[in-house]
Design an enzyme around this catalytic site. Structure first.
Site, PDB file in Angstrom:
ATOM      1  N   HIS A 194      13.244  -7.930  -4.665  1.00  0.00           N
ATOM      2  CA  HIS A 194      12.961  -7.828  -4.888  1.00  0.00           C
ATOM      3  C   HIS A 194      14.636  -7.532  -4.778  1.00  0.00           C
ATOM      4  CE1 HIS A 194       9.520  -4.474  -5.231  1.00  0.00           C
ATOM      5  NE2 HIS A 194      10.403  -3.892  -6.317  1.00  0.00           N
ATOM      6  N   CYS A 504       9.049  -6.770 -22.597  1.00  0.00           N
ATOM      7  CA  CYS A 504       9.528  -5.620 -21.501  1.00  0.00           C
ATOM      8  C   CYS A 504       9.397  -6.654 -20.443  1.00  0.00           C
ATOM      9  CB  CYS A 504       8.827  -4.805 -20.940  1.00  0.00           C
ATOM     10  SG  CYS A 504       6.958  -5.069 -21.642  1.00  0.00           S
TER      11      CYS A 504
HETATM   12  C1  PEP Z   1       4.681  -8.008 -17.755  1.00  0.00           C
HETATM   13  O1  PEP Z   1       3.837  -7.850 -17.487  1.00  0.00           O
HETATM   14  O2  PEP Z   1       5.499  -8.659 -17.780  1.00  0.00           O
HETATM   15  C2  PEP Z   1       5.034  -6.409 -17.197  1.00  0.00           C
HETATM   16  C3  PEP Z   1       6.351  -6.205 -18.126  1.00  0.00           C
HETATM   17  O3  PEP Z   1       4.729  -6.040 -16.182  1.00  0.00           O
HETATM   18  P1  PEP Z   1       4.643  -6.023 -14.815  1.00  0.00           P
HETATM   19  O4  PEP Z   1       6.040  -6.240 -14.302  1.00  0.00           O
HETATM   20  O5  PEP Z   1       5.052  -4.392 -14.480  1.00  0.00           O
HETATM   21  O6  PEP Z   1       3.786  -6.576 -14.280  1.00  0.00           O
END
Ligand code: PEP
Ligand code: MG
Length: 572
Positions: A194, A504
């Site tokens: 973070h 994402c």
């Molecule tokens: C990922 O795994 O890339 C994702 C976007 O989900 P998280 O970071 O919430 O696991």
């Protein structure tokens, strides 16, 4: 030239881009500030001093949390919630007060209890507890600093441009930093922690993982920190300093231009790549802070369940989802069903089983708790009546699991309609986060409306390296050939069925990765809103034809180093 002013270069892992120039300021470790000599005569007065300090730190946590919301929007919203919970922990407070009653000074009692706690957490087998150790150490540090009347980053205010050198840096320290801090050079920490996320959001260059930097650096020495190359140069030669200043000014101008730009995120030859936003909470949701996002590409809905005594009801969840849907209407909002497990623990009262990264995680957790899942789906479906909401399932390994999840979605929908709710069709997608899903994308694409590639987890599970491990970036593995091949397979399978693909994970805003992802045919990129302007700027400088050529070349390479070299050269 004597030894102390010789130019030296230290290498670490770049965690926040940009060039910072200033004088070194070494942050002392708080433990060394605590003097154990004099004992207080009156424990009662010492107790009052401790409690008052605790209240002041508590108030500051709350102000800092509000400050983070205001400055950075909802994406980084609850970073400090866990700090507030630990600070108010009854058992810890009893231990501290017991030591004070036994004649210890308040700062000694606090330092002792928090050090023991963080040491225990550091050695814990459970990853979730292990991750907490820096948080505990941070809280202990804040309390000691409050008791001693000195402030960490505050101490550099008014001291001219400084580069902070520290053994460790926490989100709390970063939350309220004076503007004259131009960079962070830190010995510990990983780029997905973070503190690094906040440094990126605040646009302060950061380099992590520089061995023994606290001992090697000299207070007050001139320094250049390059968060893009991962270098700290102490006592730079005059020509190096001049080059760095030029680079810094160029980057500042480019960043200002990118922020002001609200042109469409399309390449020079007209390929549009939608830029969406990742959010974790609806608090302080302000679309005017969305930096022109085309919608929400990932709502990490599990954060609605964090730090609450009881889980949110259907109505509570529905109101939160509806708030986002309305705020962004008519732009799309993709709600990911809860992804508990790994570093995100499920609410109390629900059987977790093994909820490690490879245990009862994501959709597996929901399928094991049908009643809980039904409430959650009902809330999402009801919010979907607005017309712009899609749902997606995390950690789907293959078709069978997806079908089960979809069947429960249909069941929840049928029930709601029988109750008189008017619901439209809801687009249903899959997060591609495990190699198994990527390899069976052809079958999944027949039955899903869209894919979103979670590169954070896909990398973790493809390489078998924990995503929180800082040595991970040290190996330079950010884009191994296996990953490129998986992304290509996913995009091809989706496009054969005319289904769109988003990315994402953190790769979606990585300057080197963006041309490659576009060249591989990715349709949308979703990221924290703070990264949207720079990514838009990057996209507008690209040619889609060149990106496609680049992707073909990258697909033929055999090592991450070759791929990195290719991408770096392409950027030049
Ligand atoms: C990922 O795994 O890339 C994702 C976007 O989900 P998280 O970071 O919430 O696991
Ligand atoms: Mg994930």
């Amino acid at each position: 030239m004597d030894n102390t002013s010789a130019s030296k270069v230290f290498k670490g892992v770049g965690a926040s881009k940009g060039v910072g120039v200033g004088r070194i300021f070494i942050l002392q470790d708080y433990g060394s500030l605590v003097s154990r000599k004099a004992l207080p005569d009156r424990p009662e007065a010492e107790l009052l001093r401790y409690r008052a300090a605790k209240e002041r730190v508590w108030l500051r946590f709350r102000q800092d949390a509000a400050h983070i919301f205001k400055e950075l929007g909802p994406g980084n919203g609850n970073i400090l919630d866990v700090h507030a919970l630990i600070l108010k922990d009854q058992v810890l407070n009893q231990e501290i007060e017991l030591l004070i009653n036994n004649g210890k000074k308040a700062e000694v009692a606090v330092e002792t209890v928090f050090r023991e706690l963080s040491d225990r957490q550091k050695l814990a087998k459970n990853e979730y507890l292990q991750e907490r150790f820096t948080v505990s150490r941070d809280i202990g540090r804040q309390l000691v600093i409050e008791l001693l009347g000195v402030h960490r980053l505050e101490v550099v205010r008014g001291k001219g441009d400084v580069i902070i050198v520290a053994r460790e840096l926490t989100p709390f320290a970063l939350a309220e930093h004076p503007d004259n801090i131009k960079g962070f050079a830190v010995q510990t920490g990983g780029p997905t922690g973070h503190a690094a996320i906040l440094a990126r959001a605040y646009n302060i260059p950061m380099v992590l993982g520089i061995p023994d930097i606290e001992k090697a650096a000299q207070d007050g020495a001139q320094a250049v920190l390059n968060g893009s190359t991962g270098e700290l140069i102490i006592n730079p030669l005059p020509e190096v300093l001049a080059d760095s200043l030029r680079l810094r000014d160029r980057e500042l101008v480019a960043a200002d231009k990118a922020r002001a730009e609200n042109a469409s995120p399309q390449t020079k030859d007209g390929r549009r790549v939608d830029l969406l936003m990742n959010i974790e909470t609806t608090r302080n949701l302000d679309v005017s802070n969305a930096n022109g996002a085309d919608g929400v590409g990932l709502f990490r809905s599990e954060f609605l369940f964090m730090h609450r005594e009881t889980p949110p009801t259907e109505e509570d969840q529905f109101r939160e989802f509806e708030k986002v849907a309305k705020a962004f209407f008519p732009r799309k909002v993709v709600i990911r069903t809860v992804d508990f497990g790994g570093d995100k623990q499920p609410p109390a009262g629900l059987e977790t089983g093994n909820s490690s990264y490879s245990g009862l995680r994501g959709i597996r957790f929901c399928l094991a708790h049908e009643e809980f899942f039904e409430t959650h789906l009902r809330a999402i479906l009801r919010a979907g009546a607005a017309g712009n909401v899609s749902v997606m399932f995390p950690m789907v390994p293959g078709l069978e699991t997806f079908r089960k999840a979809k069947a429960l979605l249909k069941k929840a929908k049928d029930k709601l309609e029988a109750e008189g709710f008017k619901l439209g069709a809801m687009r249903t997608g899959i997060m591609i986060e495990v190699p198994s899903a990527a390899l069976t994308a052809g079958a999944l694409a027949r039955e899903a409306d869209f894919f979103s590639i979670g590169t954070n987890d896909l990398l973790q599970y493809t390489l078998g390296i924990d995503r929180e491990d800082s040595s991970y970036s040290g190996y330079g593995l950010f884009l191994p050939p296996s990953m490129i091949q998986l992304v290509q397979l996913v995009v091809e399978s989706a496009h054969e069925r005319k289904k769109p693909v988003a990315v994402c994970g953190e790769l979606a805003h990585h300057t080197l990765a963006v041309p490659l992802l576009i060249g591989l045919g990715v349709d949308e990129l979703s990221m924290d809103a703070s990264h949207i302007p720079a990514t838009r700027h990057d996209i507008r400088a690209l040619s889609y034809a060149a990106c496609r050529e680049l992707a073909q070349k990258a697909l033929a390479l055999e090592t991450p180093a070759e791929i990195r070299e290719l991408l770096k050269n392409a950027l030049k």
